[in-house]
Design a protein around this motif. Sequence first.
Motif, PDB file in Angstrom:
ATOM      1  N   ILE A  85      42.350  34.751  29.099  1.00 52.60           N
ATOM      2  CA  ILE A  85      43.174  34.148  30.058  1.00 52.60           C
ATOM      3  C   ILE A  85      44.662  34.396  29.960  1.00 52.60           C
ATOM      4  O   ILE A  85      45.319  34.571  30.785  1.00 52.60           O
ATOM      5  N   ILE A  86      44.978  34.730  28.537  1.00 56.32           N
ATOM      6  CA  ILE A  86      46.273  35.167  28.247  1.00 56.32           C
ATOM      7  C   ILE A  86      46.611  36.371  28.800  1.00 56.32           C
ATOM      8  O   ILE A  86      47.822  36.720  29.511  1.00 56.32           O
ATOM      9  N   ALA A  87      45.651  37.411  28.603  1.00 53.76           N
ATOM     10  CA  ALA A  87      45.859  38.613  29.390  1.00 53.76           C
ATOM     11  C   ALA A  87      45.984  38.510  30.712  1.00 53.76           C
ATOM     12  O   ALA A  87      46.795  39.157  31.690  1.00 53.76           O
ATOM     13  N   ALA A  88      45.092  38.012  31.598  1.00 55.14           N
ATOM     14  CA  ALA A  88      45.196  37.531  32.906  1.00 55.14           C
ATOM     15  C   ALA A  88      46.315  36.884  33.338  1.00 55.14           C
ATOM     16  O   ALA A  88      47.127  36.972  34.532  1.00 55.14           O
ATOM     17  N   GLN A  89      46.982  35.859  32.345  1.00 54.86           N
ATOM     18  CA  GLN A  89      48.186  35.420  32.832  1.00 54.86           C
ATOM     19  C   GLN A  89      49.335  36.374  32.800  1.00 54.86           C
ATOM     20  O   GLN A  89      50.108  36.082  33.539  1.00 54.86           O
ATOM     21  N   ALA A  90      49.270  37.308  32.019  1.00 50.52           N
ATOM     22  CA  ALA A  90      50.312  38.346  32.012  1.00 50.52           C
ATOM     23  C   ALA A  90      50.348  39.134  33.244  1.00 50.52           C
ATOM     24  O   ALA A  90      51.286  39.483  33.822  1.00 50.52           O
ATOM     25  N   THR A  91      49.156  39.543  33.670  1.00 52.98           N
ATOM     26  CA  THR A  91      48.881  40.258  35.100  1.00 52.98           C
ATOM     27  C   THR A  91      49.327  39.512  36.194  1.00 52.98           C
ATOM     28  O   THR A  91      50.033  39.797  36.991  1.00 52.98           O
ATOM     29  N   LEU A  92      49.241  37.970  36.036  1.00 47.11           N
ATOM     30  CA  LEU A  92      49.461  37.115  37.256  1.00 47.11           C
ATOM     31  C   LEU A  92      51.369  37.094  37.214  1.00 47.11           C
ATOM     32  O   LEU A  92      51.699  37.198  38.348  1.00 47.11           O
ATOM     33  N   LYS A  93      51.827  37.095  36.270  1.00 49.18           N
ATOM     34  CA  LYS A  93      53.229  37.026  36.052  1.00 49.18           C
ATOM     35  C   LYS A  93      53.800  38.348  36.835  1.00 49.18           C
ATOM     36  O   LYS A  93      54.760  38.463  37.439  1.00 49.18           O
ATOM     37  N   GLN A  94      52.846  39.386  36.394  1.00 52.42           N
ATOM     38  CA  GLN A  94      53.316  40.812  37.048  1.00 52.42           C
ATOM     39  C   GLN A  94      53.382  40.857  38.616  1.00 52.42           C
ATOM     40  O   GLN A  94      54.211  41.491  39.404  1.00 52.42           O
TER      41      GLN A  94
END
Length: 466
Positions: A85-94
């Motif tokens: 989830i944390i990794a997907a959140q970083a992609t979402l911010k990008q």
Amino acid sequence: MKNKIYRVTLLAVTATLTQSCFVAKEYERPELQTENLYRNEVVSTDTTSLANVSWDKVFTDPLLQGYISKGLQNNLDVRIAMQNIIAAQATLKQGKAGYFPSLSVGADWTHQTIAKNSQSGTFLQTLDVDQYQLSGNLSWEADIWGKIRSNKRATNAAFLQTTAVNQAIKTQLISAIATSYFQLLAVDAQIKVAEETLLNRDESVTTIIELKKAGNVTEVGVKQTEAQKYATEIIIADLKNSVIILENTLSTLLAEPSAKIKRSTFESQNMQPTITLGVPANLLRNRPDVIAAEYNLITNFEMTNVAKSGFYPSLRVTASGGLQSIDLKEWFSANSLFANVITGLTQPLFNQRQVKTKFEIAKVNQEKAYLQFEQTLLTAGKEVSDALAQYNNETYKITIREKQADALIKASNYSEELLTYGLANYLEVLTAKDAALNAQLSLVDNKFQQYKAVIQLYRALGGGWQ
């Protein structure tokens, strides 16, 4: 200078206005047949579902509640899912940052030694040239066809899919912990039955030896009775080994080293929640794996939009500026300033079929995601139907098994009495006792299977993660 600023401003305004030319499609949930997902004679119209009940209301044993809480906090699969989830959140911010321009700065020094016999070297006074540069580069692409917006929505859907997967893991974990716990209690109950039977068979061995002395039975009867006692001891040994394996399994689910598990008794359990299925369409919002499958469909739908935008021209603005000088002393003077702005439309024509290939692959991935979504929903309906059928079957079997066990226990007691008076042979007694033991062990297993069916139905409906 004013004219340049005016042109740049006009270009930026024009690019912003052209963003309204959005050609990407809006996602709409496909039509799915949910009315007959459950194999139920009476189609439910009640929206209330067992899935809406929190897990601590379904599983009321305080020890089990503690294990579920600990598992949700410590289980390694859950913790791995949280990292996803944390990794997907970083992609979402990008993805959200796609509207912003990219800006880079750099400082460099270039040294060049020119050949004396070269065209430039013949008239230059010095052949060694140094250049110092401090520059900034800015690039911005107008979202004319909605590529950036679609990419943003795709990353958002991917993030929500990862969150739903985490919820599915939690639902499965709750089911696994509860099933292991109830199975432990059931095996404890079976051990209790087997140990009580063993005491009875010890007495039977003593009785048959006395009957042999009286000439009522032969040595064969004695050995057969002893063998039956040993068979019971083997059953107890296997059940105790099952306890160790189940404790190890439950310890692993709790992310702890294998150890003895503190627990209550099978007889004290009373898990009889109200079985309400709700309408089948509830699976679209209750089942985490179904939710994740739809978000996967949305992601691929938006990526198809992104791929489609590759057929249209892109409008990009690039600008650079800074300080440039061949004399280090004059590097920061006004005469060292430089700037340039480049803008224009780029339309792909021949690029080795890359754009068309990407679009075709995106369409295929979107169709696959739709089929996976439909398959996940059908599987969910099947699991609900299976669990409900299992619950109804085990509930019916318990009423019959209780009568069977009671009859076989009485038959065992009667046959033993008849043997004492010489009115029955030892084979009839052995058969009656084996049948009584098996019926008692099966009754415990039927009750466990009923509990297990409730747990499976709760998970199949999507309960546990809310």
